[in-house]
Design an enzyme around this catalytic site. Structure first.
Site, short mmCIF file in Angstrom:
data_model
loop_
_atom_site.label_atom_id
_atom_site.label_comp_id
_atom_site.label_asym_id
_atom_site.label_seq_id
_atom_site.Cartn_x
_atom_site.Cartn_y
_atom_site.Cartn_z
N ARG A 45 0.73 -1.35 -0.01
CA ARG A 45 0.11 0.08 -0.12
C ARG A 45 0.89 1.19 -0.05
NH1 ARG A 45 -3.70 -2.12 4.64
NH2 ARG A 45 -1.57 -3.11 5.17
N ARG A 54 -5.34 -1.57 -6.77
CA ARG A 54 -6.43 -1.85 -5.55
C ARG A 54 -7.58 -1.31 -5.62
NH1 ARG A 54 -8.89 -3.39 -2.78
NH2 ARG A 54 -8.44 -3.33 -0.30
N ASP A 90 -0.35 -14.02 0.50
CA ASP A 90 -0.67 -13.72 2.06
C ASP A 90 -0.31 -15.07 2.59
OD1 ASP A 90 -1.65 -12.00 4.03
OD2 ASP A 90 -2.34 -13.68 4.74
#
Ligand code: CP3
Length: 363
Positions: A45, A54, A90
């Site tokens: 981010r 995103r 992730d």
């Protein structure tokens, strides 16, 4: 006849095998012309190009669509002179692939936290090509397209860190439900940890077979444990993962966040590299780990908020702490913060290369 440059064979000028990329050489404790650097959470981010993507695509799609995961993986490599890529994914992605129902909000939230033997028994084995084909495909895409041929790191969550999310069901400061489960149900805990260890070994082996050139196990929450419980539960399961990765042929990295008091135990692991958070000086880590392991780290992510001149001093300090022996990979001590200025990252990467290459001591 013009000599053909064949990357598998010898260098036509020196007649020697071609030099390994600095990241892989440092992981093997070979000397390098400069200290390689990559950054935990380098795709994410803090990058405007990530936020732009995103805005159009949700996080789970970024992790489950091979082209998107590969694109995000390569974003920081286009902007900065980084020495390695790390797969954008992730730690919960393989569990989701195995059928564990979870969402990201933004941290992982598990629909039915695991608290019973029946739930532990019901957790299936992983079959990577069936359960996470998109991860393996994104590895192939990155390998074919990554800027400067940078090596690609594959990764998984360490069993105890996954256990924290599965048993607690959501992110937490203390993971009390998970830690009390260790004490109230030690045998069930061991069984769950063993299952997670076997799944992550299979998952990481599949990543290496798909082209990952190093494998890293993220132990984000073991620092919550006392050394005895760390040894009995977390470390035992980590040893099982690495035993399952025997002869995988790529360097293995273990990172334990907040692991300073656990380093004597970590020293027992058969790994090439140990990632160190910012709380432990690298000289102390080197002494405890001995000469047969490389270290990775360990600038405080908050240091990226210092002035350009101060940032250089902080880098100099980390390089000095790492010392002249080969086997240092520069990194932050934990993941980069989303508020970080990308220009500070550019200065960090360039300065690590510059300062380490002009050091008089051969690294
Ligand atoms: O910038 C970003 O962090 C955005 C993308 C994102 C990731 N995971 C990428 C990731 C988001 C929103 C998540 C969800 C998530 N998963 C969170 C919440 C993050 C937040 O701050 O809102 C958390 C805590 C998890 C669980 C998790 N994922 C852990 C504990 C770890 C291990 C590393 C660590 O930080 O302790 C991960 C790994 C992870 N998440 C990676 C990536 C790209 C891989 C490692 C890396 O790039 O270094």
């Amino acid at each position: 006849m013009v000599a053909q440059l064949n990357p598998q064979m010898t260098d036509p000028v020196t007649g020697k095998p071609p030099a390994l990329p600095a990241f892989l050489a440092a992981a093997r404790r070979q000397s390098v012309p400069y200290t390689p650097i990559w950054i935990m959470r380098q795709a994410g981010r803090y990058l405007p190009e990530y936020r732009e993507l995103r805005a159009k695509v949700d996080f789970v799609s970024l992790t489950r669509k091979a082209e998107l995961a590969a694109e995000v993986t390569m974003q920081p490599l286009r902007r900065f002179d980084l020495d390695a890529a790390i797969l954008f994914s992730d730690i919960m992605t393989p569990l989701q692939g195995m059928g564990v129902s979870l969402e990201f909000a933004p941290g992982p939230v598990v629909k039915d936290p695991i608290r019973t033997d029946a739930q532990i028994d019901a957790l299936p084995e992983i079959v990577p090509a069936r359960d996470v084909p998109f991860v393996l495909e994104s590895i192939r895409l990155v390998r074919a397209n990554v800027p400067r041929g940078a090596p690609l790191i594959g990764f998984a969550g360490a069993p105890f860190t996954l256990f924290c999310y599965l048993v607690c069901g959501r992110p937490s400061k203390e993971f009390g439900a998970a830690r009390s489960f260790l004490y109230s149900n030690p045998e069930s805990s061991e069984r769950l940890l063993d299952k997670l260890a076997d799944a992550m070994a299979a998952y990481m082996r599949a990543q290496a077979e798909a082209g990952a050139q190093a494998l890293m196990l993220f132990e984000s929450w073991a620092g919550l444990l006392a050394p005895r419980e760390f040894d009995r539960f977390a470390l035992r399961a980590v040893k099982r993962v690495f035993a399952g990765l025997k002869n995988v042929g790529v360097p293995l990295i273990y990172y334990a966040n907040n692991g300073g008091s656990l380093l004597d135990s970590v020293a027992q692991l058969d790994v090439d590299v140990v990632g160190i958070d910012w709380r432990t000086p690298l000289s102390v880590a080197r002494r405890t780990l001995g000469p047969n392991k490389a270290v990775q780290g360990n600038l405080d992510p908050a240091a990226l908020f210092s002035s350009p001149a101060e940032l250089k001093r902080h880098v100099d300090f980390v390089l000095a702490e790492a010392g002249p022996a080969p086997g240092h990979i520069f990194n932050l001590g934990h993941g980069i913060w989303q508020e970080t200025d990308p220009d500070a990252v550019a200065r960090l990467v360039d300065y690590v290369h510059e300062a380490s290459s002009r050091s008089e001591v051969a690294r």
